[in-house]
Design an enzyme around this catalytic site. Structure first.
Site, short mmCIF file in Angstrom:
data_model
loop_
_atom_site.label_atom_id
_atom_site.label_comp_id
_atom_site.label_asym_id
_atom_site.label_seq_id
_atom_site.Cartn_x
_atom_site.Cartn_y
_atom_site.Cartn_z
CG ASN A 19 -10.98 -5.46 5.00
OD1 ASN A 19 -12.13 -5.34 5.39
ND2 ASN A 19 -10.41 -4.56 4.20
CE1 TYR A 152 -7.75 -7.91 2.12
CE2 TYR A 152 -5.70 -8.90 1.36
CZ TYR A 152 -6.51 -7.78 1.53
OH TYR A 152 -6.06 -6.55 1.12
CE LYS A 180 -6.14 -6.75 4.83
NZ LYS A 180 -5.78 -5.30 4.79
CG ASP A 209 -4.73 -3.30 7.69
OD1 ASP A 209 -5.35 -2.50 8.40
OD2 ASP A 209 -4.68 -3.20 6.45
CB ALA A 210 -7.73 -3.35 12.87
CG ASN A 211 -8.46 -3.41 6.66
OD1 ASN A 211 -8.11 -4.59 6.86
ND2 ASN A 211 -7.96 -2.70 5.67
CD GLU A 235 -2.01 -0.97 7.49
OE1 GLU A 235 -2.74 -0.74 6.49
OE2 GLU A 235 -0.97 -1.65 7.43
CG HIS A 318 -3.10 1.55 0.31
ND1 HIS A 318 -3.79 1.99 -0.80
CD2 HIS A 318 -3.76 0.44 0.73
CE1 HIS A 318 -4.82 1.21 -1.02
NE2 HIS A 318 -4.83 0.25 -0.12
CB SER A 338 4.23 -6.07 -2.76
OG SER A 338 4.06 -6.96 -3.85
#
Length: 385
Positions: A19, A152, A180, A209-211, A235, A318, A338
Site C-alpha cells: 500500500n 494494491y 489503494k 484508502d491512503a493508509n 479512507e 476492518h 473482505s
C-alpha cells in the site's frame, strides 16, 4: 469446562503487494489455540490477531497466557459453569497499566477470539447468534453487506492488472470495491480510480484508502481532486491518531470519510469521536475487534458511539475475517470488509461461500467457523495438533 492448555504461534500470511506505507512481504500474525475438556469432550478454540500487524507471541507467552493458566479453579466460568469470555478477559488483563494500546491490544484480541470460538463450540452455536442473544435481544442479521478490498500496488502497476482484479470481484458477486492510493503520484492514482469506476460501474461502488500516508497539505490536495467523483469513501487520509487532520479534511471534503482500523481501544475511539470532526450522517468507522482487545472493549466502543449520536451501522470492520463477520451479523453493524484475493489463509470467508449482490448469508457452523476455511484449519491443526 476445564481449560487444559493455551498456545500461540506465528501464522504466515501471503503478501498482496504494497500500500502507500507498507510492503507486506513476510507478514505474519499470531494464532492462538485454547484446549479444554467439556461436556462434549475435548474441544479447541482458535483465534488470531487479524491482518496487517506483526505477530505478538511474546506478550502472550510472557503475560497473558500465564495469567489464564494460573487463575483459580472456576475463574474462567460463569455461575452456570459455562465458559465466560468476559470473566477471562478481566483476569487476563489484570495488572495491565492504562494506555499503551498497540501490540498488547492485538495479543488480547487473538486470545479473546479463541475464547469465543471455544464457547461457540461448547454450545454448538455460531458466535453471531450468541452475540445477538446476549446484546441485541436475539435479533441477528441473516446476511451481511461485504465489499472486496484489494487494488494494491504491483510491480509497474499496470492499469489493466487492476481492471482484471476488480472484474474478478464483480464476477464473484461483490458490488463494491476498495483500492489503494497515496503510493504513486496524484495523476496516476486518479487514472487508477477512473479505471476502477469504469470497471465496477459507478463511483459510489469505489472506496479509496491512503493508509494514513498523507500530511495535511497532501490530504487536502487529494480531497479536492477526489470530491468530484462522488466516491463511496476516502479512507485514512492521515495518521490515525491525528484527529485534527481528520477534522480539517472533514471540513473540506463533502463525501464520506472512513477511519478507525488502526485505533486499538475504546479510549482512542472516544477521542476520535470527540475530536476527529467526523460526521455521523455519512462517515464510516472501521474498528477491528481482533486488533483492539477483543469483544469486551469493542462493546465499550459501541457504547461510545451511542453516547456520541452514532449508529452501530456506521461500523464496517476492518480485517476481512470471520470474527468481524460474526460481529457485523450479531451486533447489527453496517457491513464487513473482505479480502477475497489476498492475505491468505485468513482473507475471505468460508470456502465455497456465495456472495449475492454484495451480501453474504450467515451459516450455522459452531464458533467462529474457521473449520470452514480449508487452508487455515489445515495450518492450525498441523501447528497445534
Amino acid at each position: 469446562m476445564k481449560i487444559t492448555a493455551v498456545r500461540q504461534a506465528p501464522l504466515p500470511i501471503t503478501s498482496p503487494g504494497a500500500n502507500a506505507v507498507v510492503d507486506f512481504a513476510g507478514l505474519t500474525t499470531t494464532a492462538v489455540a485454547i484446549d479444554a475438556e467439556t461436556e462434549r469432550g475435548p474441544l479447541t478454540g482458535y483465534g488470531f490477531a487479524s491482518i496487517g500487524r506483526w505477530s505478538v507471541g511474546g506478550i502472550l507467552d510472557d503475560r497473558l497466557i500465564p495469567r489464564m493458566m494460573d487463575a483459580a479453579p472456576g475463574a474462567h466460568l460463569d455461575a452456570d459453569g459455562r465458559l465466560d469470555p468476559v470473566a477471562c478477559w478481566r483476569l487476563v488483563m489484570r495488572n495491565e497499566k492504562p494506555g499503551g494500546h498497540g501490540d498488547r491490544a492485538a495479543a488480547m484480541g487473538a486470545l479473546d477470539m479463541a475464547l469465543w470460538d471455544l464457547l461457540g463450540k461448547a454450545e454448538a452455536r455460531p458466535i453471531y447468534r450468541i452475540l445477538a442473544d446476549r446484546y441485541r435481544d436475539g435479533e441477528a442479521d441473516p446476511d451481511v453487506a461485504v465489499y472486496a478490498a484489494g487494488g494494491y500496488y504491483a510491480a509497474g502497476d499496470p492499469i489493466e492488472t487492476l481492471r482484471a482484479e476488480l472484474s474478478d470481484y464483480i464476477d464473484a458477486g461483490y458490488r463494491a470495491v476498495k483500492i489503494k492510493i497515496g503510493g504513486a503520484e496524484l495523476a496516476h492514482d486518479l487514472a487508477r480510480i477512473e479505471a476502477a469506476i469504469d470497471t465496477v460501474g459507478g463511483a459510489d461502488r469505489v472506496s479509496v484508502d491512503a493508509n494514513g500516508r498523507f500530511d495535511l497539505r497532501r490530504a487536502l490536495d487529494y480531497a479536492e481532486a477526489l470530491a468530484p467523483y462522488g466516491l463511496r469513501w476516502y479512507e485514512e487520509p492521515g495518521d490515525p491518531l491525528d484527529f485534527r487532520l481528520h477534522a480539517t479534511v472533514a471540513e473540506a471534503y463533502p463525501g464520506p470519510l472512513a477511519t478507525g482500523e488502526n485505533l486499538f481501544s475504546s479510549q482512542d475511539a472516544r477521542n476520535l469521536l470527540r475530536y476527529g470532526g467526523l460526521r455521523p450522517d455519512r462517515d464510516v468507522l472501521q474498528f477491528d475487534c481482533a486488533l483492539s482487545y477483543g469483544l469486551p472493549d469493542y462493546l465499550e466502543t459501541l457504547a461510545e458511539l451511542d453516547r456520541h449520536g452514532w449508529s452501530a451501522r456506521s461500523i464496517h470492520p476492518h480485517g476481512g475475517h470471520q470474527m468481524s463477520l460474526h460481529l457485523a451479523a450479531g451486533l447489527g453493524l453496517g457491513g464487513n470488509e473482505s479480502y477475497p484475493g489476498v492475505f491468505q489463509p485468513l482473507g475471505g470467508f468460508a470456502d465455497g461461500v456465495e456472495i449475492r449482490d454484495g451480501r453474504i448469508r450467515m451459516g450455522d457452523t459452531p464458533g467462529v467457523g474457521l473449520e470452514d476455511k480449508g487452508r487455515l484449519i489445515d495450518w492450525l491443526r498441523a501447528t497445534f495438533g
